[in-house]
Write a protein that holds these residues in place. Structure first.
Motif, PDB file in Angstrom:
ATOM      1  N   ALA A 278     -14.942  17.347 -46.633  1.00 37.30           N
ATOM      2  CA  ALA A 278     -13.803  16.762 -47.347  1.00 37.30           C
ATOM      3  C   ALA A 278     -13.904  15.244 -47.327  1.00 37.30           C
ATOM      4  CB  ALA A 278     -12.498  17.230 -46.705  1.00 37.30           C
ATOM      5  N   VAL A 279     -14.279  14.694 -46.169  1.00 33.08           N
ATOM      6  CA  VAL A 279     -14.410  13.236 -46.061  1.00 33.08           C
ATOM      7  C   VAL A 279     -15.465  12.729 -47.045  1.00 33.08           C
ATOM      8  CG1 VAL A 279     -15.226  11.377 -44.574  1.00 33.08           C
ATOM      9  CG2 VAL A 279     -13.593  13.056 -43.690  1.00 33.08           C
ATOM     10  N   LEU A 280     -16.587  13.430 -47.113  1.00 31.21           N
ATOM     11  CA  LEU A 280     -17.656  12.971 -48.005  1.00 31.21           C
ATOM     12  C   LEU A 280     -17.231  13.057 -49.473  1.00 31.21           C
ATOM     13  CD1 LEU A 280     -20.782  14.409 -46.198  1.00 31.21           C
ATOM     14  CD2 LEU A 280     -20.203  12.013 -46.551  1.00 31.21           C
ATOM     15  N   TYR A 281     -16.547  14.132 -49.844  1.00 31.10           N
ATOM     16  CA  TYR A 281     -16.058  14.229 -51.225  1.00 31.10           C
ATOM     17  C   TYR A 281     -15.077  13.086 -51.509  1.00 31.10           C
ATOM     18  CZ  TYR A 281     -18.136  18.731 -52.411  1.00 31.10           C
ATOM     19  OH  TYR A 281     -19.017  19.723 -52.715  1.00 31.10           O
ATOM     20  N   LEU A 282     -14.223  12.811 -50.520  1.00 33.43           N
ATOM     21  CA  LEU A 282     -13.232  11.756 -50.683  1.00 33.43           C
ATOM     22  C   LEU A 282     -13.915  10.410 -50.877  1.00 33.43           C
ATOM     23  CD1 LEU A 282     -10.148  11.875 -50.587  1.00 33.43           C
ATOM     24  CD2 LEU A 282     -10.265  11.041 -48.248  1.00 33.43           C
ATOM     25  N   VAL A 283     -14.959  10.151 -50.106  1.00 33.03           N
ATOM     26  CA  VAL A 283     -15.680   8.884 -50.226  1.00 33.03           C
ATOM     27  C   VAL A 283     -16.277   8.758 -51.627  1.00 33.03           C
ATOM     28  CG1 VAL A 283     -17.736   7.641 -49.457  1.00 33.03           C
ATOM     29  CG2 VAL A 283     -16.162   8.595 -47.781  1.00 33.03           C
ATOM     30  N   MET A 284     -16.881   9.844 -52.115  1.00 37.63           N
ATOM     31  CA  MET A 284     -17.470   9.802 -53.463  1.00 37.63           C
ATOM     32  C   MET A 284     -16.409   9.460 -54.498  1.00 37.63           C
ATOM     33  SD  MET A 284     -20.262  12.795 -53.962  1.00 37.63           S
ATOM     34  CE  MET A 284     -19.611  14.078 -52.922  1.00 37.63           C
ATOM     35  N   VAL A 285     -15.265  10.149 -54.408  1.00 42.07           N
ATOM     36  CA  VAL A 285     -14.211   9.940 -55.391  1.00 42.07           C
ATOM     37  C   VAL A 285     -13.667   8.517 -55.295  1.00 42.07           C
ATOM     38  CG1 VAL A 285     -11.874  10.639 -56.025  1.00 42.07           C
ATOM     39  CG2 VAL A 285     -13.596  12.364 -55.551  1.00 42.07           C
ATOM     40  N   GLU A 286     -13.528   8.022 -54.054  1.00 41.00           N
ATOM     41  CA  GLU A 286     -13.006   6.670 -53.860  1.00 41.00           C
ATOM     42  C   GLU A 286     -13.962   5.632 -54.462  1.00 41.00           C
ATOM     43  OE1 GLU A 286     -10.283   5.515 -53.064  1.00 41.00           O
ATOM     44  OE2 GLU A 286     -10.707   3.411 -52.631  1.00 41.00           O
ATOM     45  N   LEU A 287     -15.268   5.849 -54.294  1.00 41.00           N
ATOM     46  CA  LEU A 287     -16.230   4.904 -54.863  1.00 41.00           C
ATOM     47  C   LEU A 287     -16.124   4.883 -56.382  1.00 41.00           C
ATOM     48  CD1 LEU A 287     -19.384   5.454 -52.634  1.00 41.00           C
ATOM     49  CD2 LEU A 287     -17.811   3.519 -52.663  1.00 41.00           C
ATOM     50  N   ILE A 288     -16.004   6.059 -56.975  1.00 36.25           N
ATOM     51  CA  ILE A 288     -15.855   6.126 -58.431  1.00 36.25           C
ATOM     52  C   ILE A 288     -14.593   5.387 -58.860  1.00 36.25           C
ATOM     53  CG2 ILE A 288     -15.365   7.713 -60.355  1.00 36.25           C
ATOM     54  CD1 ILE A 288     -18.139   8.060 -59.632  1.00 36.25           C
ATOM     55  N   ARG A 289     -13.526   5.599 -58.119  1.00 31.57           N
ATOM     56  CA  ARG A 289     -12.249   4.983 -58.460  1.00 31.57           C
ATOM     57  C   ARG A 289     -12.382   3.458 -58.453  1.00 31.57           C
ATOM     58  NH1 ARG A 289      -7.464   3.163 -56.538  1.00 31.57           N
ATOM     59  NH2 ARG A 289      -8.325   2.825 -54.471  1.00 31.57           N
ATOM     60  N   ARG A 290     -13.025   2.931 -57.417  1.00 31.40           N
ATOM     61  CA  ARG A 290     -13.175   1.476 -57.323  1.00 31.40           C
ATOM     62  C   ARG A 290     -14.065   0.943 -58.434  1.00 31.40           C
ATOM     63  NH1 ARG A 290     -12.346  -1.116 -51.808  1.00 31.40           N
ATOM     64  NH2 ARG A 290     -10.703   0.228 -51.029  1.00 31.40           N
ATOM     65  N   LEU A 291     -15.153   1.656 -58.675  1.00 30.55           N
ATOM     66  CA  LEU A 291     -16.061   1.244 -59.739  1.00 30.55           C
ATOM     67  C   LEU A 291     -15.314   1.206 -61.067  1.00 30.55           C
ATOM     68  CD1 LEU A 291     -19.026   0.670 -60.542  1.00 30.55           C
ATOM     69  CD2 LEU A 291     -19.248   3.099 -61.021  1.00 30.55           C
ATOM     70  N   TRP A 292     -14.479   2.208 -61.266  1.00 33.57           N
ATOM     71  CA  TRP A 292     -13.752   2.301 -62.538  1.00 33.57           C
ATOM     72  C   TRP A 292     -12.754   1.161 -62.692  1.00 33.57           C
ATOM     73  CZ3 TRP A 292     -17.293   5.311 -63.675  1.00 33.57           C
ATOM     74  CH2 TRP A 292     -17.346   5.917 -64.919  1.00 33.57           C
ATOM     75  N   ASP A 293     -12.085   0.790 -61.597  1.00 33.40           N
ATOM     76  CA  ASP A 293     -11.176  -0.347 -61.631  1.00 33.40           C
ATOM     77  C   ASP A 293     -11.914  -1.594 -62.103  1.00 33.40           C
ATOM     78  OD1 ASP A 293      -8.974   0.997 -60.941  1.00 33.40           O
ATOM     79  OD2 ASP A 293      -8.929   0.380 -58.834  1.00 33.40           O
ATOM     80  N   ARG A 294     -13.127  -1.777 -61.561  1.00 32.92           N
ATOM     81  CA  ARG A 294     -13.916  -2.955 -61.927  1.00 32.92           C
ATOM     82  C   ARG A 294     -14.293  -2.928 -63.401  1.00 32.92           C
ATOM     83  NH1 ARG A 294     -17.978  -5.543 -57.664  1.00 32.92           N
ATOM     84  NH2 ARG A 294     -16.379  -6.053 -56.162  1.00 32.92           N
ATOM     85  N   ILE A 295     -14.786  -1.763 -63.834  1.00 31.41           N
ATOM     86  CA  ILE A 295     -15.204  -1.671 -65.236  1.00 31.41           C
ATOM     87  C   ILE A 295     -14.019  -1.953 -66.144  1.00 31.41           C
ATOM     88  CG2 ILE A 295     -16.133  -0.142 -67.014  1.00 31.41           C
ATOM     89  CD1 ILE A 295     -17.647   1.322 -64.851  1.00 31.41           C
ATOM     90  N   GLU A 296     -12.871  -1.403 -65.757  1.00 25.12           N
ATOM     91  CA  GLU A 296     -11.708  -1.585 -66.613  1.00 25.12           C
ATOM     92  C   GLU A 296     -11.312  -3.066 -66.682  1.00 25.12           C
ATOM     93  OE1 GLU A 296      -8.181   1.141 -67.459  1.00 25.12           O
ATOM     94  OE2 GLU A 296      -7.569  -0.025 -65.736  1.00 25.12           O
ATOM     95  N   ARG A 297     -11.333  -3.739 -65.522  1.00 21.85           N
ATOM     96  CA  ARG A 297     -10.998  -5.151 -65.517  1.00 21.85           C
ATOM     97  C   ARG A 297     -11.972  -5.925 -66.424  1.00 21.85           C
ATOM     98  NH1 ARG A 297     -11.107  -6.730 -59.751  1.00 21.85           N
ATOM     99  NH2 ARG A 297     -10.549  -4.568 -59.363  1.00 21.85           N
ATOM    100  N   HIS A 298     -13.235  -5.524 -66.352  1.00 20.20           N
ATOM    101  CA  HIS A 298     -14.248  -6.210 -67.147  1.00 20.20           C
ATOM    102  C   HIS A 298     -14.016  -5.990 -68.643  1.00 20.20           C
ATOM    103  CE1 HIS A 298     -18.135  -7.960 -68.032  1.00 20.20           C
ATOM    104  NE2 HIS A 298     -18.383  -6.938 -68.821  1.00 20.20           N
ATOM    105  N   LEU A 299     -13.714  -4.747 -69.012  1.00 21.79           N
ATOM    106  CA  LEU A 299     -13.593  -4.417 -70.431  1.00 21.79           C
ATOM    107  C   LEU A 299     -12.294  -4.931 -71.045  1.00 21.79           C
ATOM    108  CD1 LEU A 299     -14.965  -0.786 -70.759  1.00 21.79           C
ATOM    109  CD2 LEU A 299     -16.025  -2.905 -71.477  1.00 21.79           C
ATOM    110  N   THR A 300     -11.281  -5.140 -70.211  1.00 20.01           N
ATOM    111  CA  THR A 300      -9.989  -5.508 -70.779  1.00 20.01           C
ATOM    112  C   THR A 300      -9.648  -6.963 -70.518  1.00 20.01           C
ATOM    113  OG1 THR A 300      -8.917  -4.759 -68.765  1.00 20.01           O
ATOM    114  CG2 THR A 300      -9.022  -3.198 -70.575  1.00 20.01           C
TER     115      THR A 300
END
Lengths: 277, 259
Positions: free
Chosen positions: A244-266
């Motif tokens: 569960a921890v490992l799945y959570l880490v994966m999802v959290e990394l995606i979430r952070r990456l997505w925040d960055r991409i969104e900031r960049h695109l907008t």
């Protein structure tokens, strides 16, 4: 700004309202609960467990990442013609694409995986004649295949929805300026559609990461498969905790990456404050 | 483990505190079984539990003069479900092993049969040696002594683990795996059916006491010595009065109790 600014008014006294008391009560309850769980987990922690099984987990993690990465990639490629068909004014083409999306969104991924994996097994002779058996024999490829088809339906729907979302007037304006349909699509519609579809895409990756655990049922040793294997030898629920921890880490990394991409695109949509000007 | 044990304990205390009087009655013995492991336990066409394990369980209940109720449970979750109190005993061809004894108690064995390897009929394999089975795709049901055996004895083979026996049978029939390891009785029974016509027994394996243990026993929660003693006595009773032999002969041409 004038020179004589008044001091800010004093903050109103915060009273102990019922809601505030209840809020503190709930907060205290959650902190207590977290403490109890922490104590229960770390009370007699078996530190050897993670050390012993870390290679297994890493192995599973790599497989999961490969599985999801390949499925997302092939799904994205496959979603392009499906999106095109979905937006097509040809009713037959549109209906076919709708049928595709309808089927893959309307049935469980587990059922689809079983259909492909065990279904392929019963058509061995046919697949051998076509030279496809080495592909369908392998559980990992079967999982990639099924997940790609599944995610292609979702991705096509995301893309089609966000293209439809771009205001009609923009296309009309582009046409009035004499821009070709290709240029309109590439320079005007898609950049805006991509911003809208960014969040749903991120969700789709997250869903796929979690959904990929299904591959463990058809003998793929992904993160979940390795976890089940560890559990079968130890009967220790800690096995699932680390998964569960490992799945959570994966999802959290995606979430952070997505925040960055969104900031960049907008960037162009963010109102700049004065001191930055 | 301990974390969940504590939670389970807390839950159990609550249940006892709430349900007090009701829990005190000499309740039924609930027996967990898998229902996917023919001929030992399986669901027939009408969805009824059948098989050697089931008949033995019924005979034991009769011998103990207890009322029994069967609970069907996935193999993977069998021991956790026992610990969580979903049922009181596992009668599901579960081998008595060191790993499991850390989690549950076992009665004495009620049968013992060796593992074997099945392969497609056109297989060119000559024998059940680690060399022959080298880098092949070997299927087994997960969380079983057989999967542990494959892992230990055939480390070079690509092991594929399936939740139930049904699934490795499908993959062996389709040729997706080159061989499957399971109890010789389970494999033979399947090979005699239409679905199993694809395949044959390559050979039986020598059981390793460290992996296979002394045979299949009845698992019960740790510390429930009274229930364990009742089951042990019942096993002896049906062995002595011929009930065991009657059930044995209804399923097999040989004695599954083993030496």
């Amino acid at each position: 700004m004038s020179d004589t600014t008044l001091p800010p008014p004093p903050a109103p006294a915060r009273r102990w309202t019922t809601a505030r008391i209840a809020g503190h009560g709930f907060m205290g309850f959650w902190i207590l609960l977290a403490g109890v769980i922490g104590w229960a987990i770390f009370g007699d922690w078996d530190s050897g467990f993670l050390v012993q099984y870390a290679p297994r987990y890493l192995n599973g993690l790599t497989t999961t990442l490969q599985l999801v990465g390949l499925a997302m990639l092939f799904g994205a490629l496959l979603s392009l013609p499906i999106t095109w068909a979905r937006l097509s004014s040809n009713r037959l083409v549109g209906a076919l694409a709708f049928g595709w999306v309808y089927f893959f969104r309307g049935t469980p991924l587990l059922a689809q995986t079983f259909l492909v994996y065990y279904g392929a097994g019963t058509f061995r002779a046919e697949f051998e004649a076509l030279g496809l058996w080495p592909f369908f024999r392998d559980a990992f490829f079967c999982a990639v295949f099924t997940f790609s088809l599944n995610t292609s339906a979702y991705q096509a729907e995301i893309l089609a929805g966000s293209i439809r979302n771009v205001a009609r007037g923009q296309r009309e304006a582009a046409a009035a300026l004499g821009l070709s349909r290709y240029v309109t699509m590439r320079k005007i519609v898609l950049p805006q559609a991509f911003i809208v579809s960014l969040r749903p895409y991120g969700n789709e990756i997250i869903l796929m990461i979690k959904g990929s655990a299904i591959a463990s049922i058809v003998t793929v040793f992904d993160l979940m498969g390795e976890t089940r294997r560890i559990f079968s030898r130890t009967f220790d629920f800690e096995a699932y905790f680390w998964a569960a921890v490992l799945y959570l880490v994966m999802v959290e990394l995606i979430r952070r990456l997505w925040d960055r991409i969104e900031r960049h695109l907008t960037q162009h949509l963010v109102r700049r404050t004065d001191n930055e000007a | 483990m301990s974390f969940f044990k504590r939670i389970a304990l807390a839950a159990a205390v609550t249940v006892i505190a709430v349900g007090g009087a009701a829990a005190q009655e000499p309740a039924k013995i609930r027996i967990g079984t898998e229902g996917a492991y023919p001929p030992f336990n399986f669901l027939d066409a009408s969805g009824e539990l059948k098989g050697f394990d089931v008949d033995i369980a019924k005979a034991l209940c009769t011998a103990m003069q207890a009322e029994c109720e069967f609970v069907v449970q996935d193999w993977d979750g069998m021991i956790p479900a026992l610990q969580a109190g979903k049922f009181d005993a596992i009668i599901a061809s579960m081998s008595i092993t060191e790993e499991r004894l850390k989690q549950v108690d076992f009665t004495s064995k009620y049968y013992n049969t060796p593992p074997a390897i099945a392969v497609p009929k056109d297989s060119t394999l000559a024998g059940v040696t680690p060399e022959e089975l080298g880098s092949l795709q070997l299927g087994a049901q997960s969380s079983t002594t057989h999967s542990n055996y494959a892992e230990e004895k055939f480390p070079d083979a690509a092991l594929k683990l399936y939740p139930t026996a049904e699934e490795y049978k499908l993959d062996l029939a389709s040729g997706r795996i080159d061989a499957a390891i399971d109890d010789v009785v389970v494999l033979s029974e399947w090979l005699a059916t239409e679905e199993g016509a694809c395949c044959k027994i390559l050979g039986t394996l020598t059981p390793d006491p460290a992996i296979n243990g002394p045979g299949a026993g009845i698992a019960i929660r740790q510390g429930e010595t009274e229930l364990k003693a009742k089951f042990d006595a019942a096993i002896e009773a049906i062995r002595a009065d011929g009930t065991y032999k009657t059930i044995n002969d209804a399923y097999f041409q040989f004695d599954v109790y083993g030496g």
